[in-house]
Design a protein around this motif. Structure first.
Motif, PDB file in Angstrom:
ATOM      1  N   ALA A  34      51.653  19.230  85.871  1.00 25.90           N
ATOM      2  CA  ALA A  34      50.769  20.368  86.140  1.00 25.90           C
ATOM      3  C   ALA A  34      49.318  19.991  85.849  1.00 25.90           C
ATOM      4  CB  ALA A  34      51.189  21.573  85.301  1.00 25.90           C
ATOM      5  N   THR A  35      49.100  19.292  84.763  1.00 21.04           N
ATOM      6  CA  THR A  35      47.749  18.845  84.400  1.00 21.04           C
ATOM      7  C   THR A  35      47.169  17.963  85.499  1.00 21.04           C
ATOM      8  OG1 THR A  35      48.291  18.923  82.040  1.00 21.04           O
ATOM      9  CG2 THR A  35      46.392  17.576  82.690  1.00 21.04           C
ATOM     10  N   ALA A  36      47.951  17.001  85.966  1.00 23.28           N
ATOM     11  CA  ALA A  36      47.471  16.085  87.009  1.00 23.28           C
ATOM     12  C   ALA A  36      47.153  16.831  88.299  1.00 23.28           C
ATOM     13  CB  ALA A  36      48.508  14.992  87.264  1.00 23.28           C
ATOM     14  N   GLY A  37      48.000  17.757  88.674  1.00 21.53           N
ATOM     15  CA  GLY A  37      47.767  18.511  89.907  1.00 21.53           C
ATOM     16  C   GLY A  37      46.505  19.350  89.852  1.00 21.53           C
ATOM     17  N   LEU A  38      46.283  19.998  88.720  1.00 24.48           N
ATOM     18  CA  LEU A  38      45.084  20.832  88.587  1.00 24.48           C
ATOM     19  C   LEU A  38      43.820  19.981  88.473  1.00 24.48           C
ATOM     20  CD1 LEU A  38      46.588  23.548  86.254  1.00 24.48           C
ATOM     21  CD2 LEU A  38      45.939  23.821  88.660  1.00 24.48           C
ATOM     22  N   ALA A  39      43.916  18.840  87.802  1.00 25.02           N
ATOM     23  CA  ALA A  39      42.758  17.942  87.696  1.00 25.02           C
ATOM     24  C   ALA A  39      42.414  17.349  89.062  1.00 25.02           C
ATOM     25  CB  ALA A  39      43.038  16.840  86.686  1.00 25.02           C
ATOM     26  N   ALA A  40      43.412  17.040  89.854  1.00 27.27           N
ATOM     27  CA  ALA A  40      43.171  16.508  91.201  1.00 27.27           C
ATOM     28  C   ALA A  40      42.470  17.552  92.056  1.00 27.27           C
ATOM     29  CB  ALA A  40      44.489  16.080  91.844  1.00 27.27           C
ATOM     30  N   ARG A  41      42.795  18.807  91.836  1.00 23.65           N
ATOM     31  CA  ARG A  41      42.149  19.888  92.569  1.00 23.65           C
ATOM     32  C   ARG A  41      40.640  19.916  92.314  1.00 23.65           C
ATOM     33  NH1 ARG A  41      43.477  26.050  91.343  1.00 23.65           N
ATOM     34  NH2 ARG A  41      41.860  26.886  92.672  1.00 23.65           N
ATOM     35  N   LEU A  42      40.232  19.466  91.127  1.00 22.62           N
ATOM     36  CA  LEU A  42      38.813  19.392  90.780  1.00 22.62           C
ATOM     37  C   LEU A  42      38.198  18.044  91.159  1.00 22.62           C
ATOM     38  CD1 LEU A  42      38.802  21.143  87.295  1.00 22.62           C
ATOM     39  CD2 LEU A  42      37.694  21.930  89.384  1.00 22.62           C
ATOM     40  N   GLN A  43      38.971  17.227  91.826  1.00 20.72           N
ATOM     41  CA  GLN A  43      38.532  15.919  92.303  1.00 20.72           C
ATOM     42  C   GLN A  43      38.141  14.977  91.170  1.00 20.72           C
ATOM     43  OE1 GLN A  43      35.574  16.834  95.297  1.00 20.72           O
ATOM     44  NE2 GLN A  43      37.150  17.476  96.731  1.00 20.72           N
ATOM     45  N   THR A  45      38.668  11.619  88.993  1.00 21.32           N
ATOM     46  CA  THR A  45      39.127  10.292  89.392  1.00 21.32           C
ATOM     47  C   THR A  45      40.533  10.069  88.829  1.00 21.32           C
ATOM     48  OG1 THR A  45      38.287   9.190  87.410  1.00 21.32           O
ATOM     49  CG2 THR A  45      36.754   9.409  89.293  1.00 21.32           C
ATOM     50  N   LEU A  46      41.196   9.027  89.326  1.00 20.74           N
ATOM     51  CA  LEU A  46      42.536   8.716  88.816  1.00 20.74           C
ATOM     52  C   LEU A  46      42.500   8.421  87.323  1.00 20.74           C
ATOM     53  CD1 LEU A  46      44.012   6.557  91.711  1.00 20.74           C
ATOM     54  CD2 LEU A  46      44.552   8.918  91.115  1.00 20.74           C
ATOM     55  N   ASP A  47      41.468   7.721  86.846  1.00 20.15           N
ATOM     56  CA  ASP A  47      41.345   7.434  85.414  1.00 20.15           C
ATOM     57  C   ASP A  47      41.155   8.713  84.606  1.00 20.15           C
ATOM     58  OD1 ASP A  47      41.684   4.715  85.714  1.00 20.15           O
ATOM     59  OD2 ASP A  47      39.526   4.281  85.741  1.00 20.15           O
ATOM     60  N   GLU A  48      40.342   9.636  85.101  1.00 22.03           N
ATOM     61  CA  GLU A  48      40.118  10.901  84.404  1.00 22.03           C
ATOM     62  C   GLU A  48      41.386  11.751  84.380  1.00 22.03           C
ATOM     63  OE1 GLU A  48      35.382  11.487  85.430  1.00 22.03           O
ATOM     64  OE2 GLU A  48      36.904  12.092  86.897  1.00 22.03           O
ATOM     65  N   ILE A  49      42.131  11.724  85.471  1.00 22.73           N
ATOM     66  CA  ILE A  49      43.406  12.457  85.526  1.00 22.73           C
ATOM     67  C   ILE A  49      44.379  11.876  84.504  1.00 22.73           C
ATOM     68  CG2 ILE A  49      45.448  12.923  86.952  1.00 22.73           C
ATOM     69  CD1 ILE A  49      43.496  13.112  89.357  1.00 22.73           C
ATOM     70  N   GLU A  50      44.456  10.561  84.433  1.00 21.63           N
ATOM     71  CA  GLU A  50      45.358   9.923  83.472  1.00 21.63           C
ATOM     72  C   GLU A  50      44.924  10.222  82.038  1.00 21.63           C
ATOM     73  OE1 GLU A  50      48.768   8.127  82.248  1.00 21.63           O
ATOM     74  OE2 GLU A  50      48.201   8.832  84.241  1.00 21.63           O
ATOM     75  N   ASP A  51      43.620  10.213  81.780  1.00 16.36           N
ATOM     76  CA  ASP A  51      43.125  10.580  80.448  1.00 16.36           C
ATOM     77  C   ASP A  51      43.567  11.983  80.065  1.00 16.36           C
ATOM     78  OD1 ASP A  51      41.856   8.138  80.200  1.00 16.36           O
ATOM     79  OD2 ASP A  51      39.820   8.935  80.487  1.00 16.36           O
ATOM     80  N   LEU A  52      43.450  12.909  81.000  1.00 14.46           N
ATOM     81  CA  LEU A  52      43.863  14.288  80.732  1.00 14.46           C
ATOM     82  C   LEU A  52      45.362  14.394  80.498  1.00 14.46           C
ATOM     83  CD1 LEU A  52      41.862  16.734  82.998  1.00 14.46           C
ATOM     84  CD2 LEU A  52      42.354  16.979  80.575  1.00 14.46           C
ATOM     85  N   ARG A  53      46.135  13.677  81.291  1.00 19.11           N
ATOM     86  CA  ARG A  53      47.596  13.690  81.108  1.00 19.11           C
ATOM     87  C   ARG A  53      47.972  13.196  79.712  1.00 19.11           C
ATOM     88  NH1 ARG A  53      51.470  12.782  85.351  1.00 19.11           N
ATOM     89  NH2 ARG A  53      52.026  10.886  84.230  1.00 19.11           N
ATOM     90  N   ILE A  54      47.325  12.118  79.283  1.00 20.17           N
ATOM     91  CA  ILE A  54      47.599  11.565  77.949  1.00 20.17           C
ATOM     92  C   ILE A  54      47.158  12.553  76.875  1.00 20.17           C
ATOM     93  CG2 ILE A  54      46.986   9.725  76.318  1.00 20.17           C
ATOM     94  CD1 ILE A  54      46.754   7.869  78.822  1.00 20.17           C
ATOM     95  N   ALA A  55      45.989  13.170  77.054  1.00 20.86           N
ATOM     96  CA  ALA A  55      45.483  14.120  76.062  1.00 20.86           C
ATOM     97  C   ALA A  55      46.422  15.325  75.926  1.00 20.86           C
ATOM     98  CB  ALA A  55      44.075  14.574  76.432  1.00 20.86           C
ATOM     99  N   VAL A  56      46.875  15.859  77.049  1.00 23.23           N
ATOM    100  CA  VAL A  56      47.801  17.002  77.003  1.00 23.23           C
ATOM    101  C   VAL A  56      49.111  16.586  76.336  1.00 23.23           C
ATOM    102  CG1 VAL A  56      49.211  18.551  78.438  1.00 23.23           C
ATOM    103  CG2 VAL A  56      46.766  18.267  78.911  1.00 23.23           C
TER     104      VAL A  56
END
Length: 142
Positions: A34-43, A45-56
């Motif tokens: 869910a985190t990755a999908g919502l972060a991708a919606r905000l465009q 980057t792949l690195d930022e999405i992965e950072d968020l996934r790890i943080a969550v």
């Protein structure tokens, strides 16, 4: 339980997604996805999405440790995530109920907290008499 609440925060274009899963490591993949999908919606980057996934994942792991230490809550304990999507940021607020108001989250010097601080733009924790929560915010680059 999953719920989308458009314009819940009162700002134009903001969306709030509420997701509750059993307080078990087996369900963390649902929250990471869910985190990755919502972060991708905000465009992000792949690195930022992965950072968020790890943080969550890290925030939820800290909360699951608290939930595991409170067997008096029974098998129905839920880990709740509130995702707030704004035009320029994603905020994730994860919570679990507390069995005791004496429960504490790891301090700011802990390795887990250092990981969270490195991966998100803003990190905060709250413990009240009934629940513990961790709030993470990641802003979209200008």
């Amino acid at each position: 339980m999953t719920q989308v609440v458009p314009n819940r925060s009162g700002a134009d274009g903001d969306d709030v997604v509420l997701l509750a899963v059993p307080a078990s490591p087996a369900y963390l993949g649902v929250l990471r996805t869910a985190t990755a999908g919502l972060a991708a919606r905000l465009q992000f980057t792949l690195d930022e999405i992965e950072d968020l996934r790890i943080a969550v994942d890290e925030a939820c792991a800290m909360l699951l440790a608290i939930a595991a230490d409170t067997p008096q809550l029974g098998d129905t304990v839920e880990l709740s995530c509130r995702f707030t999507v704004t035009a320029d940021a994603l905020t994730v607020f994860t919570t679990v109920p507390l069995g005791s108001p004496d429960e504490r989250l790891p301090g700011g010097e802990s390795f887990a907290w250092q990981v969270l601080s490195a991966l998100a733009d803003e990190v905060s924790a709250t413990v009240d008499g009934h629940q513990a929560g961790i709030r993470l915010t990641k802003r979209r680059p200008a």
